[in-house]
Design a protein around this motif. Structure first.
Motif, PDB file in Angstrom:
ATOM      1  N   ARG A  87       0.818  -1.216   0.000  1.00  0.00           N
ATOM      2  CA  ARG A  87       0.000   0.000   0.000  1.00  0.00           C
ATOM      3  C   ARG A  87       0.850   1.263   0.000  1.00  0.00           C
ATOM      4  O   ARG A  87       0.359   2.345  -0.346  1.00  0.00           O
ATOM      5  N   ILE A  88       2.102   1.168   0.423  1.00  0.00           N
ATOM      6  CA  ILE A  88       2.959   2.356   0.426  1.00  0.00           C
ATOM      7  C   ILE A  88       4.041   2.269  -0.655  1.00  0.00           C
ATOM      8  O   ILE A  88       5.046   2.984  -0.591  1.00  0.00           O
ATOM      9  N   GLY A  89       3.849   1.364  -1.631  1.00  0.00           N
ATOM     10  CA  GLY A  89       4.707   1.406  -2.803  1.00  0.00           C
ATOM     11  C   GLY A  89       5.681   0.274  -2.994  1.00  0.00           C
ATOM     12  O   GLY A  89       6.319   0.175  -4.046  1.00  0.00           O
ATOM     13  N   PHE A  90       5.838  -0.590  -1.999  1.00  0.00           N
ATOM     14  CA  PHE A  90       6.760  -1.709  -2.155  1.00  0.00           C
ATOM     15  C   PHE A  90       6.077  -2.841  -2.927  1.00  0.00           C
ATOM     16  O   PHE A  90       4.868  -2.805  -3.175  1.00  0.00           O
ATOM     17  N   SER A  91       6.842  -3.854  -3.298  1.00  0.00           N
ATOM     18  CA  SER A  91       6.310  -4.938  -4.109  1.00  0.00           C
ATOM     19  C   SER A  91       6.862  -6.275  -3.647  1.00  0.00           C
ATOM     20  O   SER A  91       8.061  -6.393  -3.363  1.00  0.00           O
ATOM     21  N   ARG A  92       5.998  -7.270  -3.587  1.00  0.00           N
ATOM     22  CA  ARG A  92       6.441  -8.633  -3.261  1.00  0.00           C
ATOM     23  C   ARG A  92       7.242  -9.244  -4.412  1.00  0.00           C
ATOM     24  O   ARG A  92       7.869 -10.284  -4.249  1.00  0.00           O
ATOM     25  N   ARG A  93       7.182  -8.619  -5.586  1.00  0.00           N
ATOM     26  CA  ARG A  93       7.909  -9.113  -6.754  1.00  0.00           C
ATOM     27  C   ARG A  93       9.237  -8.379  -6.944  1.00  0.00           C
ATOM     28  O   ARG A  93       9.864  -8.476  -7.993  1.00  0.00           O
ATOM     29  N   ALA A  94       9.673  -7.687  -5.929  1.00  0.00           N
ATOM     30  CA  ALA A  94      10.840  -6.820  -6.072  1.00  0.00           C
ATOM     31  C   ALA A  94      12.135  -7.614  -6.169  1.00  0.00           C
ATOM     32  O   ALA A  94      12.299  -8.659  -5.540  1.00  0.00           O
ATOM     33  N   ARG A  95      13.057  -7.057  -6.952  1.00  0.00           N
ATOM     34  CA  ARG A  95      14.452  -7.463  -6.887  1.00  0.00           C
ATOM     35  C   ARG A  95      15.184  -6.424  -6.030  1.00  0.00           C
ATOM     36  O   ARG A  95      14.820  -5.248  -6.030  1.00  0.00           O
ATOM     37  N   ALA A  96      16.187  -6.873  -5.334  1.00  0.00           N
ATOM     38  CA  ALA A  96      16.906  -5.968  -4.439  1.00  0.00           C
ATOM     39  C   ALA A  96      18.365  -6.373  -4.367  1.00  0.00           C
ATOM     40  O   ALA A  96      18.720  -7.517  -4.669  1.00  0.00           O
ATOM     41  N   ALA A  97      19.194  -5.438  -3.962  1.00  0.00           N
ATOM     42  CA  ALA A  97      20.616  -5.713  -3.806  1.00  0.00           C
ATOM     43  C   ALA A  97      21.170  -4.895  -2.652  1.00  0.00           C
ATOM     44  O   ALA A  97      20.818  -3.723  -2.479  1.00  0.00           O
TER      45      ALA A  97
END
Length: 591
Positions: free
Chosen positions: A104-114
């Motif tokens: 709801r605040i812009g993050f995603s469960r499909r995110a890639r991160a490093a």
């Protein structure tokens, strides 16, 4: 013809550039980064849901505690403005302890991160689902707090800058750049240029270009859901520099009067060569559990020394989760002593010349003289396995205070070990043990409250079984096979058992803390004037605050401990291999 070739090369180069995936965080990670942990793909939805379910008790408690805090606002003398801010922040945080709340605040469960280093400085770069939502949320925080979070600008990019002190020499930096959230530390351009940290200037060659993590995943069979690489040589170079190419750290040493000489730099880098890299990743991760692998790369001679040290211990190294908890190690003490002496002799033959390492010369001499005990013990002992099958102490309402388990001691000469123990423990003198013979009950002289125990041995180990029924189990413990690749160290535990152990530990800590609070806040104040009464009231409020904090800590601890109830078992082994030390770990979820 040459013109045609040049045109084709230019077209191919343009196509390659246009296909570069700038949405990937790895596109902003320098290929020569000293450390990185990143996922190449988002974790499957079913896996995300499984682990969110494990965290559910913590999320529920988090929501309950925020509700309780909200109800307490205004009871400890806050102004109306303070109450408004506190309630506003609580309301903003109330629904964020879930994946849906973060989305709801812009993050995603499909995110890639490093998480990676630009030089030594850490950077966190996360793909966002909706950058506008995160900007709006930051605005909501500012509206509730009543003031803007400090901002600054570099190369046309605005970012939030939070400095812990007025000097501003060090700051936490956060920026939303396109569809990425970037977090880093700014310690000044001498350490790392902020545009490089934020990725406003892309590296000449990125980790995405190099394909380093993809290659590691292929080499070790890792999934694309999380790979780690720590290159100690690069990290040391980023700190120490090279001759004629100083770094901020080496220059700082010079300013502080401890300039880094070529000799010191070379000797420190020589140490790093013994442990050049650490690599890790998941070989399996899904809704049923996870398997991970790590490799601590070692210099070939050092890796061979560890391979020579490992010793098999009956039953040590299983990954089946049958035992509530077990741990142990297998180690040839004479090989350990030999390794220590080789290192000590190498230092003695060529002592460190760097003044800052001079103490290691004396340490090497001392430790080289202290290996006689290891050589002596090597004839009796090569490892052990401790198994705990039952501990009624963990039960809420135990019917008996009992313990069941076993200790297996691997030995080149179990009979010789028993003979040696008899000289220290006279109660063992009555035992007549023989390899393969029936276990004998240990004398309980002077240990009336001790649980019944039996001892037995074979040609490679002796075992002591503790608790009712242990007599029948001792032969099984002695006869258990060691794995084909015996571990140097091993542990395993069932989730329910470990959760119970941690709950009991929390009870003890909480009891000690409550007793300490009583001593701090209690006491007879005697006769009091108005000033004394005011101090007493403040002390009472202080006690209430302390008790509230302690209560919340306890409840959070209980919630985290309850997560282990969802774990079937966890096991891990440290195994010497040709390239170094492998750490293998499995975790299975209760179905």
């Amino acid at each position: 013809m040459r013109i045609v070739v040049m045109l084709l090369a230019g077209l191919l180069g343009a196509c390659s550039t246009s296909k570069k995936d700038l949405s990937s965080p790895l596109a902003y990670v320098p290929a020569e980064t000293p450390y990185v942990f990143a996922n190449l793909e988002a974790m499957p939805e079913a896996t995300v849901q499984a682990y969110e379910e494990m965290l559910k008790p913590v999320g529920e408690l988090y929501g309950t505690m925020l509700d309780e805090l909200r109800a307490e606002v205004g009871k400890v003398g806050e102004t109306e403005e303070e109450q408004r801010r506190i309630i506003g922040l609580i309301d903003l945080a109330r629904d964020k302890m879930s994946i849906e709340g973060w989305e709801r605040i812009g993050f995603s469960r499909r995110a890639r991160a490093a998480i990676y280093g630009v030089g030594v400085m850490p950077v966190v770069r996360i793909e966002l689902g909706d950058a506008a939502k995160l900007r709006a949320f930051m605005g909501e925080i500012e509206a509730v707090v009543g003031k803007a979070i400090p901002t600054a600008e570099v190369d046309g990019q605005t970012y939030w800058r939070m400095a812990p002190d007025e000097s501003g020499s060090f700051a936490v930096v956060m920026a939303i750049i396109d569809q990425h959230l970037v977090l880093t530390l700014d310690a000044g351009p001498e350490v790392a240029a902020l545009p490089d940290l934020l990725g406003l200037r892309q590296p000449a060659r990125s980790l995405a270009d190099a394909g380093t993590l993809q290659q590691l995943n292929r080499e070790f069979g890792y999934t694309p859901y999380g790979t780690v690489l720590l290159d100690n040589r690069r990290l040391a170079t980023a700190l120490l520099g090279t001759d004629g190419n100083d770094t901020w750290f080496s220059r700082k040493l010079g300013r502080d009067g401890a300039a880094l000489s070529s000799v010191c730099r070379a000797e420190l880098m020589g140490m790093v060569e013994h442990l050049p890299r650490i690599i890790g990743g998941y070989t399996r991760i899904d809704g049923t559990g996870m398997d991970s692998h790590s490799l601590i790369e070692l210099k070939p001679a050092v890796a061979q020394a560890f391979k020579d040290m490992v010793a098999p211990v009956p039953g040590l190294g299983g990954f089946d989760g049958r035992m509530p908890t077990e741990f142990g190690f297998g180690l040839k003490l004479d090989k350990l002593a030999e390794f220590i002496q080789v290192q000590a002799n190498a230092v003695a033959a060529e002592p460190y010349r760097c003044p800052e390492l001079a103490d290691l010369n004396a340490s090497a001499r001392d430790i080289g003289r202290q290996t006689a005990g290891l050589y002596a013990a090597a004839g009796w002992f090569t490892g052990m396995r401790v198994v705990l099958q039952r501990l009624d102490w963990l039960d809420t309402t135990p019917d008996t205070q009992s313990i069941e388990g076993a200790v297996v001691i691997a030995s080149p000469s179990p009979l010789g070990l028993i003979g040696m123990l008899k000289s220290f423990v006279p109660q063992l003198s009555s035992l007549e043990l023989a390899p393969g013979a029936a276990p004998q009950r240990l004398p309980a002289d002077g240990l009336e409250d001790a649980p019944p125990s039996w001892i037995g041995l074979n040609d490679v180990a002796l075992a002591i079984g503790v608790g009712e029924g242990a007599e029948a189990q001792v032969p099984a413990f002695l006869g258990a096979a060691a794995p084909a690749r015996p571990p140097l160290l091993h542990f395993s535990y069932q989730g329910a058992f470990y959760g119970g152990l941690m709950r009991k530990y929390s009870e003890i800590v909480n009891s000690i803390t409550e007793s300490a609070l009583d001593q701090i806040w209690d006491g007879d104040p005697g006769a009091m004037n108005d000033e004394d009464k005011a101090r007493k009231l403040e002390r009472q409020r202080g006690r209430e605050r302390s008790e509230t904090v302690q209560r919340y800590i306890q409840r959070f601890g209980d919630a985290f401990n309850s997560m282990y109830d969802a774990v079937d078992y966890t096991a891990g082994s440290l195994v010497p291999v040709d390239r170094g030390l492998e750490f293998l770990q499995v975790m299975r979820v209760r179905r």
